[in-house]
Design an enzyme around this catalytic site. Structure first.
Site, mmCIF file in Angstrom:
data_model
loop_
_atom_site.group_PDB
_atom_site.id
_atom_site.type_symbol
_atom_site.label_atom_id
_atom_site.label_comp_id
_atom_site.label_asym_id
_atom_site.label_seq_id
_atom_site.Cartn_x
_atom_site.Cartn_y
_atom_site.Cartn_z
ATOM 1 N N GLU A 145 0.809 -1.219 0.000
ATOM 2 C CA GLU A 145 0.000 0.000 0.000
ATOM 3 C C GLU A 145 0.840 1.265 0.000
ATOM 4 O O GLU A 145 0.319 2.371 -0.212
ATOM 5 C CB GLU A 145 -0.954 0.000 1.198
ATOM 6 C CG GLU A 145 -0.310 0.305 2.554
ATOM 7 C CD GLU A 145 0.407 -0.858 3.206
ATOM 8 O OE1 GLU A 145 0.786 -0.730 4.391
ATOM 9 O OE2 GLU A 145 0.590 -1.909 2.546
ATOM 10 N N ASP A 154 2.691 4.791 12.839
ATOM 11 C CA ASP A 154 3.520 4.894 11.643
ATOM 12 C C ASP A 154 3.401 6.307 11.051
ATOM 13 O O ASP A 154 2.405 6.625 10.456
ATOM 14 C CB ASP A 154 3.134 3.833 10.605
ATOM 15 C CG ASP A 154 1.614 3.664 10.423
ATOM 16 O OD1 ASP A 154 0.833 3.996 11.332
ATOM 17 O OD2 ASP A 154 1.222 3.187 9.348
ATOM 18 N N GLU A 169 -8.766 12.918 11.444
ATOM 19 C CA GLU A 169 -8.006 11.764 11.947
ATOM 20 C C GLU A 169 -7.122 12.135 13.128
ATOM 21 O O GLU A 169 -6.932 11.346 14.042
ATOM 22 C CB GLU A 169 -7.152 11.221 10.794
ATOM 23 C CG GLU A 169 -6.273 10.048 11.157
ATOM 24 C CD GLU A 169 -5.269 9.727 10.073
ATOM 25 O OE1 GLU A 169 -4.826 8.577 10.019
ATOM 26 O OE2 GLU A 169 -4.909 10.633 9.289
#
Length: 597
Positions: A314, A348, A550
């Protein structure tokens, strides 16, 4: 027919080899180092990819060369599905005229994508939640301010926007899709995150419980258990390219919270076998680490360790670009393992995993024993013991009570720092290892400030010791992590998204709930203060942008966060869930203003 099928399978197998060679070893071909000029340091397991994922990575690479870096999202291409079988699609792709630099004409590539591939958003279709009500009975009874209540109902309504189910085409022909079939509807995070994610789901469920959406919450757990049944662990997300790693293990907490709200013992009974299987995954093999403490006692703890050592599909083009700064294939292989393992952590990326804060290639996730992971596994042990008691499984309850006591002891021996009043990640080094265990050294504790240092609050690690708890609370208050709009992830501003000045909903909730569970007047006051800061910044950002985000910039009330390898995302599952959970816990009096202070 059998002969024809065998021939097709052989052709696909040959294609896998070709694609894997092109993707995984392109950087080797560009290197001036010979293959035998370095000593391999990576020897961990690798989960095989699928022919479809390998092909879509090739499409991704070609698209980058053709369309350029601007607004390019590599995930888009591995989320696409095929209109025809893989063999037919590959044959058509191979007929494209490819230039020496790997690009094709924009019109030819667009024609190919339109003719042979489905859009990334078409695997999941809208699903009306069966238990959604515009204003549920007993919804947030202590939210008295009319502006705040109106907004809370808007956030509640977002569950409808994020509700999906796997399309019939995925169920009928799964081989054409990287999306994995799931039995129940899902709540997606939002934006580019089109599939269900593991640790996101915990805070989604906390919000769903505040919204009285118990059927949807149970369905999410059923989906995650189906992944354990098939793979032996919950995947990072429900995609074929996520089978090489998990994410922070919070399934037991989801089940525990649903049981607390519903009292459904059958739900527990049917879930317990999956929890036992997941527990084994995190406490054996590559995830298990043994460390001998200063008194010579050996303790077992856990770490993140992805089963992957090539670029993440991805993010393949991004990972290859990062690795291009390294000199040989062995270093690159190790970096790919560390990148995937950092993704398994959920953080991450962050300086927390880096030896050099300014250099992402120094990621060393597999060499770190993380405070938060072991807190989550301790919570799993406590949850399993409690749930097993409810279902009458006394031997299981006794085993996991004993395991939880052993992990508490291990965390306090290896990760706890009495002088600082915090738990610190522990770095594993080659110099302090033996055949049986690493040898603990005080200098290997990472004493930098991260929000994760205080996650043990959530699992009552010191709640019976008032003196120690007061020390932890004081340490948190003086750590520098508490900012005007919430808790910062770290104090280092690197441009990585899990660093300063970003704040994330999960970290706010874990620390706030830990303070509430302790229950002292000071802890409750601090918890409420943090929650109100976080609610306010979410509220103001929503009024200004029309979206939940987010992550948020904790330096400025009403500002959403940035940084990282993709554009800031909206939606957003866990942000919605934490706001609703905070409003349920603390309410909002009629006379308290809702904007930034």
């Amino acid at each position: 027919m059998a002969y024809a099928k065998t021939a097709v399978n052989r052709q696909e197998a040959l294609l896998i080899i070709i694609f894997a060679f092109l993707i995984s070893f392109s950087s080797i071909m560009a290197s001036t180092d010979a293959l035998d000029s370095c000593k391999p340091t990576d020897s961990g397991p690798v989960v095989k990819t699928t022919p479809l994922v390998s092909f879509l990575e090739t499409v991704q690479q070609t698209s980058l060369k053709t369309f350029g870096h601007k607004n390019f999202d590599p995930k888009l291409y591995v989320d696409m599905s095929l209109k025809y079988n893989l063999n037919t699609t590959v044959e058509a792709f191979n007929k494209l005229s490819i230039a020496d630099n790997g690009s094709v004409s924009v019109s030819d590539l667009n024609d190919f994508l339109g003719q042979y591939l489905e859009g990334a958003d078409e695997d999941l279709v809208y699903a009306e939640p069966v238990d959604f009500a515009a204003e549920p009975r007993d919804f947030l009874p202590n939210v008295e301010n009319p502006e705040m209540r109106a907004w809370a109902l808007e956030v509640h309504s977002l569950w409808k926007n994020l509700s999906r189910k796997v399309s019939d085409t995925v169920l009928e022909k799964p081989e054409l899709h990287t999306l994995l079939p799931l039995p129940k509807p899902v709540i997606i995070p939002g934006s580019r995150f089109r599939e269900v994610y593991y640790w996101d789901s915990y805070w989604v469920i906390r919000g769903l419980l505040a919204s009285k959406m118990y059927v949807t919450a149970k369905g999410i757990v059923t989906n995650l258990i189906s992944l354990i049944d098939e793979f032996g662990y919950v995947l990072n997300g429900a995609r074929a390219y996520y089978t090489n790693r998990s994410q922070p293990p919070l399934l037991s907490s989801m089940i525990f919270n649903i049981y607390n709200q519903t009292g459904d013992e059958e739900f527990i009974k049917s879930s317990l076998p999956a929890l036992l299987k997941e527990y084994e995954f995190w406490n054996s093999g590559i995830h298990k680490v043994s460390i001998k403490d200063a008194q010579g006692e050996i303790h077992n703890l856990s770490r993140y360790y992805a089963m992957w050592n090539t670029p993440r599909p991805e993010s393949s083009s991004i990972d290859q670009e990062t690795a291009s700064r390294l000199s040989n294939v062995c270093e690159k292989t190790q970096l790919y393992r560390e990148l995937a393992s950092a993704a398994e952590s959920g953080w991450d990326f962050s300086t927390r995993w880096m030896r050099n804060a300014s250099d992402l290639t120094t990621l060393s996730t597999t060499y770190i024993v993380p405070v938060d992971l072991n807190s989550f596994i301790l919570k799993m042990e406590l949850d399993i013991a409690l749930l097993a008691n409810v279902t009458g499984e006394s031997s299981i309850a006794a085993r996991f009570t004993e395991a939880s006591e052993a992990r508490k002891k291990a965390m306090n021996a290896i990760l706890w720092n009495a002088e600082k009043g915090q738990w610190f990640d522990y770095w594993l080094t080659e110099t302090n290892t033996s055949k049986d265990a690493y040898t603990w050294e005080a200098s290997n504790q990472n004493q930098k400030s991260f929000a994760s240092n205080f996650i043990p609050l959530w699992v009552n690690l010191f709640h019976s010791d008032a003196t120690m708890m007061e020390k932890v609370i004081q340490s948190f208050q003086t750590s520098g992590l508490l900012r005007p709009a919430g808790i910062a992830t770290s104090l280092t501003n690197t441009g990585q998204q899990w660093d300063f000045p970003n704040g994330w909903a999960p970290l706010q909730h874990l620390i706030v709930e830990g303070l509430v569970r302790y229950g002292s007047e000071e802890a409750n006051s601090l918890a409420k203060d943090i929650a109100l800061r976080w609610i306010r910044t979410n509220y103001v950002a929503y009024q200004e942008t029309g979206a939940m985000h987010e992550k948020y910039d904790v330096e400025k009330c009403g500002e959403f966060g940035g940084g990282g390898e993709y554009k800031p995302q909206t939606g957003f599952g866990w942000s919605n869930g934490v706001v609703l959970a905070f409003l349920e816990e603390f309410g909002w009096p009629a006379d308290v203003k809702v904007g930034c202070q």
